[in-house]
Design a protein around this motif. Structure first.
Motif, PDB file in Angstrom:
ATOM      1  N   LEU A   2       0.826  -1.205   0.000  1.00 44.22           N
ATOM      2  CA  LEU A   2       0.000   0.000   0.000  1.00 44.22           C
ATOM      3  C   LEU A   2       0.866   1.263   0.000  1.00 44.22           C
ATOM      4  O   LEU A   2       0.597   2.224  -0.715  1.00 44.22           O
ATOM      5  N   GLY A   3       1.917   1.233   0.811  1.00 41.87           N
ATOM      6  CA  GLY A   3       2.811   2.387   0.896  1.00 41.87           C
ATOM      7  C   GLY A   3       3.508   2.652  -0.431  1.00 41.87           C
ATOM      8  O   GLY A   3       3.694   3.805  -0.831  1.00 41.87           O
ATOM      9  N   LYS A   4       3.882   1.575  -1.108  1.00 39.88           N
ATOM     10  CA  LYS A   4       4.530   1.746  -2.413  1.00 39.88           C
ATOM     11  C   LYS A   4       3.555   2.371  -3.401  1.00 39.88           C
ATOM     12  O   LYS A   4       3.916   3.246  -4.186  1.00 39.88           O
ATOM     13  N   LEU A   5       2.291   1.908  -3.340  1.00 42.86           N
ATOM     14  CA  LEU A   5       1.281   2.487  -4.227  1.00 42.86           C
ATOM     15  C   LEU A   5       1.073   3.964  -3.907  1.00 42.86           C
ATOM     16  O   LEU A   5       0.985   4.797  -4.802  1.00 42.86           O
ATOM     17  N   LYS A   6       1.038   4.269  -2.610  1.00 42.99           N
ATOM     18  CA  LYS A   6       0.847   5.665  -2.211  1.00 42.99           C
ATOM     19  C   LYS A   6       1.997   6.529  -2.727  1.00 42.99           C
ATOM     20  O   LYS A   6       1.792   7.642  -3.217  1.00 42.99           O
ATOM     21  N   SER A   7       3.221   6.005  -2.630  1.00 41.75           N
ATOM     22  CA  SER A   7       4.371   6.760  -3.106  1.00 41.75           C
ATOM     23  C   SER A   7       4.267   6.988  -4.610  1.00 41.75           C
ATOM     24  O   SER A   7       4.588   8.059  -5.117  1.00 41.75           O
ATOM     25  N   MET A   8       3.779   5.965  -5.325  1.00 43.16           N
ATOM     26  CA  MET A   8       3.661   6.076  -6.780  1.00 43.16           C
ATOM     27  C   MET A   8       2.754   7.221  -7.189  1.00 43.16           C
ATOM     28  O   MET A   8       3.014   7.914  -8.161  1.00 43.16           O
ATOM     29  N   VAL A   9       1.657   7.389  -6.422  1.00 47.98           N
ATOM     30  CA  VAL A   9       0.740   8.470  -6.792  1.00 47.98           C
ATOM     31  C   VAL A   9       1.055   9.754  -6.018  1.00 47.98           C
ATOM     32  O   VAL A   9       0.265  10.686  -6.017  1.00 47.98           O
ATOM     33  N   GLY A  10       2.224   9.770  -5.408  1.00 48.11           N
ATOM     34  CA  GLY A  10       2.674  11.005  -4.762  1.00 48.11           C
ATOM     35  C   GLY A  10       2.052  11.285  -3.412  1.00 48.11           C
ATOM     36  O   GLY A  10       2.040  12.422  -2.961  1.00 48.11           O
ATOM     37  N   LEU A  11       1.515  10.263  -2.759  1.00 49.40           N
ATOM     38  CA  LEU A  11       0.895  10.478  -1.453  1.00 49.40           C
ATOM     39  C   LEU A  11       1.841  10.157  -0.290  1.00 49.40           C
ATOM     40  O   LEU A  11       1.513  10.394   0.858  1.00 49.40           O
TER      41      LEU A  11
END
Lengths: 428, 372, 219
Positions: A69-78
């Motif tokens: 989830l954290g990696k996904l968040k980083s991908m979208v700049g969150l």
């Protein structure tokens, strides 16, 4: 050797994250109760001092590096950054605002070992160049000179000479095959020489062979406090090498909390193997010797006194009953502080706080907790079993105009030893 | 929802005449009206109004069309309790076509329907039971060579109002249940321009059907209806809320098998799959067969037969709170995927951490200082 | 879509999807945690790590006296919330039916009226928790949007269940449908928020208890 950098800092934090840390961050629901256990919060009222907030940079690294989830968040700049600004902002929280006392860990409803995580996050802060000056200097002295206070062998030898001349007691140096190898903390050499005398008298009466190592007399481990395992290892290795070279059975940690944690619990993990000797805190040894009838005391302190449990000895070291058994043997008016034992409040100077001049102000603010505990009791003497606590307490008491002498428990026991030749059957 | 229909056409003398001819006293008739008014929850005095209206009413034409159905609804309406009233129902209306009840058959019967529709065009009441198959041109159900669909469309065109009797006509019922091989639809899917009242149930309670028809005759319009087109007077409450076993539900006392102690003691049937909480009908209050009993009173959970899609709402004996999905299978499958993806994520985490640790230089004192 | 169709969807496919995401997500999270490993502790143990770990899993359910005297409201409220959730989820007969279908075991439930009252208390405790979160400076400072999200997704099933049972605002069927859907939302959200603590707290307590147990420290 590369210079400190944020990238290095993040990597060192990353390297410290293990399954327990992941389970802690997965479990924290931000109930905020850890703040209520932390004297740096209770005495300042500053929400930033909430223990779990102090490890927020580590939580971010964990989320971004080790969760899908954290990696996904980083991908979208969150993803929240862990940058220079974060390191600067958190540096004082991680070092000045935490004595690694571990009280927060004990109250966390989900069981998070927050202070353990602060110990870990310091690895990253020191690698990022965000360790406090005072601790860096202390660590440098510990590694290069052999003692964080810069105490060298000649100073120890001088103290030994004085002691032998004054009392006639013998202090063996580098004695092969001794049962005990005694470690000292710099503070005991510099500020509290009574300790060494007490040891000499106790060992004499117990009839035990003991020694001090000329290569490893210092127990304090600044590497643990600043949070650099590689340097902590260097410091521990000295003790291990010396103890194994001398073939001692037991290494005695002095009245110093972090020294005990470093040599007793962290040491084998730092050097990557179990020891060939045992490690005991001096209070454990005294308790054992007393129980075995090898040392006997006489007379009682009549002053109203209380005992300050050093965090690393009690809460993190499990030595709670021994000091009470010893105290009750030599003091007739021993009363407990509020919240004694594992839940005792820290003196405010542990975990490298006292070696970090920048933290002096917050340390004194945090000391108010101990002051109010003492105000309730109105004792004449304060006993403890950690040189660092002792110094912090003395400073705090003085700053608050409180005239209460602080005494090491080992010395107090030594003072009541039955004198040679007059040893008699126990009256009780 | 109510709509004025206008005066009902009369061609066979008034209803009062009919009553007299059939030997029904004024007193008996009033009694009937009172029970109707009570059933419809009409205000006090309505019985009088109803009696007057009915007495003065001329027998309207009613055409009853049966499509994909089982005749259970007809069976039920013939058991509308108070037998004399049952006769009345068939007397005070002019039931010109009902292929189960009528004597005529074949061509004669179809002619009767045509005649009735022509004579009362725009004014007759059309009652439908059964769903209408529309797949493949509606060929899956035909009467006299005509599809149900065309027959309904034709009959509806001249109707003043429609009553869909039974869950099949109202909501598609069994014919429409998954996988619905004939493409069955309810009446309202076909008839969009006429007032339609639904009297769902499998079958509906006889008295509810007769009362709803009586309301139409009395007031010339359909009674107040809910969102599902049902008369509120009969479908306003859930079975659960009116159930005499409700106190057991509140006390947490449930029968767990049809033959256990709870069942014998008459405890709540929720755990045996009772759909009472989500079913709106009058069973618990009006009961069946002259107020004798209703399914729950007989020890059987409510099937929810008066609700749309009741055949597809999961097992009849599954508690309402039990998800109608194969939970075990879902957990196993999702678990397998979770373990698979988890293992990949775990391997990536381990590699990530191992690489990080391996890349770390050993810390030295110099490495602590920013400037040196 | 007919109301009943929505209920059928909620009880069928939607529940399936939510359950699948919950199981998948929680397993993923578990793997993510365990994969990071833990170095073997080489120091000489004074006590049993296993005993300490097991003890702490239980003992942390009781508050420290020192904490209780400082924050009685927050701790009592926390108990009300968690015990309330336990009662509502696990001691309500219709819910037990679900678990029985799932696990094949059944247990005694409480009277529905009692569960209803407990639900009301639990809802109140959630609102108290929200007020504390907003007005306590520490909580306000450390709270994230995720904390408010899990508050909401925990509240919704309670409120919808309470309203369905008590026939408030909307019809029972619609409320029941909303109740089921809100539970599904909770199931979907849980693995990806701090609601993971419903399982991970056992690990966290175990790890700390293990460490303390080896040191012979009470934890």
């Amino acid at each position: 050797m590369s210079k400190p950098s944020i990238e290095k800092g993040v990597n060192f934090i990353k390297g410290q994250i293990d399954a327990p840390v992941a389970s802690f961050f997965s479990s924290c629901i931000h109930c905020g109760l850890c703040a209520e256990a932390c004297l740096f919060y209770t005495e300042t009222g500053d929400p930033k001092q909430t223990p779990i907030n102090k490890v927020e940079p580590m939580r971010r690294v964990w989320e971004q590096e080790f969760t899908v989830l954290g990696k996904l968040k980083s991908m979208v700049g969150l993803g929240k950054p862990v940058d220079e600004k974060v390191f600067s902002e958190w540096e004082t929280l991680v070092y000045d605002g935490c004595s690694l006392c571990g009280r927060c860990s004990l109250v966390c409803p989900v069981g998070n070992d927050i202070s353990g995580m602060i110990r870990k996050i310091r690895e990253g802060f020191s690698a990022a160049g965000h360790a406090p000056e005072g601790l860096i200097s202390a660590t440098q002295r510990a590694v290069e000179i052999g003692s964080p206070m810069g105490v060298k062998l000649p100073a120890v030898k001088a103290q030994i000479r004085h002691l032998q001349a004054d009392t006639g007691l013998s202090v063996p140096l580098d004695q092969q095959g001794a049962e005990y190898m005694v470690l000292l903390s710099s503070m005991e050499i510099m500020n509290f020489p009574e300790y060494l005398e007490a040891i000499a008298r106790i060992m004499k009466q117990a009839g035990k062979s003991w020694t001090i190592s000329s290569t490893a007399f210092e127990a304090t481990n600044s590497g643990i406090q600043i949070g650099v395992s590689d340097l902590a290892k260097v410091i521990v290795e000295r003790v291990v090498d010396a103890a194994e070279a001398l073939g001692v059975k037991t290494v005695i940690s002095p009245e110093c909390g972090h020294a005990y944690t470093a040599i007793r619990w962290d040491g084998p993990n730092l050097i990557g193997r179990p020891y060939k000797f045992e490690v005991k805190h001096i209070l454990e040894v005294l308790d054992e010797l007393t129980v075995a009838g090898l040392i006997q005391t006489e007379g009682m302190e009549t002053a109203k006194l209380t005992y300050h449990d050093p965090c690393q000895i009690a809460r993190k070291g499990g030595i709670v009953e021994a000091p009470r058994r010893l105290l009750n043997q030599v003091a007739s008016n021993f009363i407990e502080m509020s919240e004694p034992g594992v839940m005792n409040w820290c003196c405010s100077g542990g975990g490298g706080v006292s070696a970090n001049e920048r933290a002096d102000e917050i340390k004194l603010t945090a000391f108010r907790r101990k002051k109010s505990q003492l105000d309730e009791l109105k004792v004449e003497t304060l006993v403890t079993a950690c040189a660092n606590c002792r110094l912090t307490l003395e400073e705090g008491l003085e700053a608050n105009g409180m005239d209460i002498p602080v005494v090491g428990l080992t010395e107090m026991v030594a003072e009541h030893l039955v004198e040679d030749g007059t040893q008699k059957e126990s009256a009780s | 929802m109510s709509r004025e229909i206008g005066n009902n056409p009369l061609d066979n003398g008034t209803f009062a005449d009919h009553l007299e001819q059939n030997g029904v006293s004024r007193r008996g008739f009033l009694k009937f009206c009172t029970s109707m008014a009570a059933a419809l929850a009409l205000p006090a005095g309505s019985a009088e109004v109803m009696a007057e209206a009915l007495a003065a009413a001329k027998r309207p034409t009613v055409i009853w069309l049966s499509f994909q159905e089982c005749t259970g609804c007809t069976e039920s309406i013939t058991r509308s309790h108070t037998p004399t009233i049952e006769n009345l129902i068939f007397d005070y209306i002019s039931l010109d076509y009902h292929h189960t009840l009528q004597v005529a058959a074949g061509l004669q019967a179809e002619e009767a329907r045509d005649q009735a529709m022509k004579a009362a065009y725009g004014k007759y009441l059309l009652i439908v039971d059964g769903a209408i198959p529309i797949k493949d041109g509606g060929i899956y159900s035909t009467i006299a060579g005509r599809t149900n669909l065309s027959m309904l469309e034709e009959a509806a065109a001249g109707a003043a109002a429609l009553i869909s009797v039974g869950t099949c006509a109202a909501y598609g019922g069994l014919p429409m249940a998954h996988p619905n091989p004939t493409g069955a639809v309810p009446v309202t899917d076909i008839v969009k321009d006429k007032p339609v009242m639904n009297i769902p149930g499998c079958p509906p309670i006889g008295l509810v059907m007769t009362s709803a028809i009586a309301h139409f005759l009395t007031f010339g319009r359909l009674p107040e209806m809910d969102q599902l087109g049902r008369p509120k007077a009969f479908y306003g409450d859930s079975i659960h809320d009116r159930c005499y076993r409700r106190p057991f539900y509140d006390r947490g006392l449930f029968a767990k098998a049809f033959d256990d102690e709870g069942a014998r003691k008459g405890w709540c049937l929720y755990e045996l799959g009772c759909k009472g909480p989500t079913t709106h009908n009058a069973c618990a209050t009006m009961k069946w067969n002259d107020g004798t009993s209703f399914p729950i009173e007989s020890g059987h959970p409510c099937l929810g037969c008066s609700e749309p899609n009741f055949w597809d709402a999961g097992g009849f004996y599954e508690a309402l709170s039990v998800p109608q999905s194969r939970m075990g299978e879902t957990i196993l499958k999702a678990g397998a995927v979770g373990v698979g993806v988890g293992a990949v994520a775990a391997a990536l985490n381990q590699r990530n951490k191992a690489a990080t640790v391996a890349a770390q230089e050993t810390m030295t004192v110099d490495a602590l200082k920013k400037e040196s | 879509m007919e109301l009943n169709e929505l209920l059928i969807w909620a009880r069928g496919p939607a529940f399936n999807i939510a359950l699948a995401i919950f199981v998948f997500g929680m397993l993923l999270r578990l793997f993510e945690i365990l994969s990071l490993g833990r170095k073997e502790d080489l120091s000489a143990a004074r006590g049993s790590g296993v005993a300490g770990g097991l003890r702490t899993i239980l003992s942390r359910s009781l508050p420290r006296q020192t904490l209780f005297s400082r924050e009685p409201l927050r701790i009592i409220n926390g108990y009300l919330l968690h015990i309330g959730l336990f009662v509502v989820i696990f001691l309500y007969r219709p819910h037990i039916e679900l678990f029985e279908r799932l696990f094949g075991v059944s247990w005694m439930g409480l009277p529905t009226g009692v569960v209803d009252a407990v639900t009301a208390v639990t809802i109140l405790s959630l609102f108290v928790a929200l007020l504390i979160r907003i007005y306590n400076p520490v909580l306000r400072f450390i709270s994230t949007p995720g904390d408010y999200l899990i508050w909401l997704v925990t509240l919704l099933p309670l409120v919808s269940g309470y309203m369905a049972y008590n026939h408030l605002l909307l019809g029972y069927t619609l409320m029941l449908t909303l109740h089921i859907l809100s539970v599904e939302l909770l199931l979907i959200v849980a693995p990806f928020t701090k609601l993971t603590h419903m399982f991970s707290f056992v690990l966290a307590r175990w790890y700390q208890g293990y460490l303390a147990g080896r040191r012979g420290v009470e934890s």
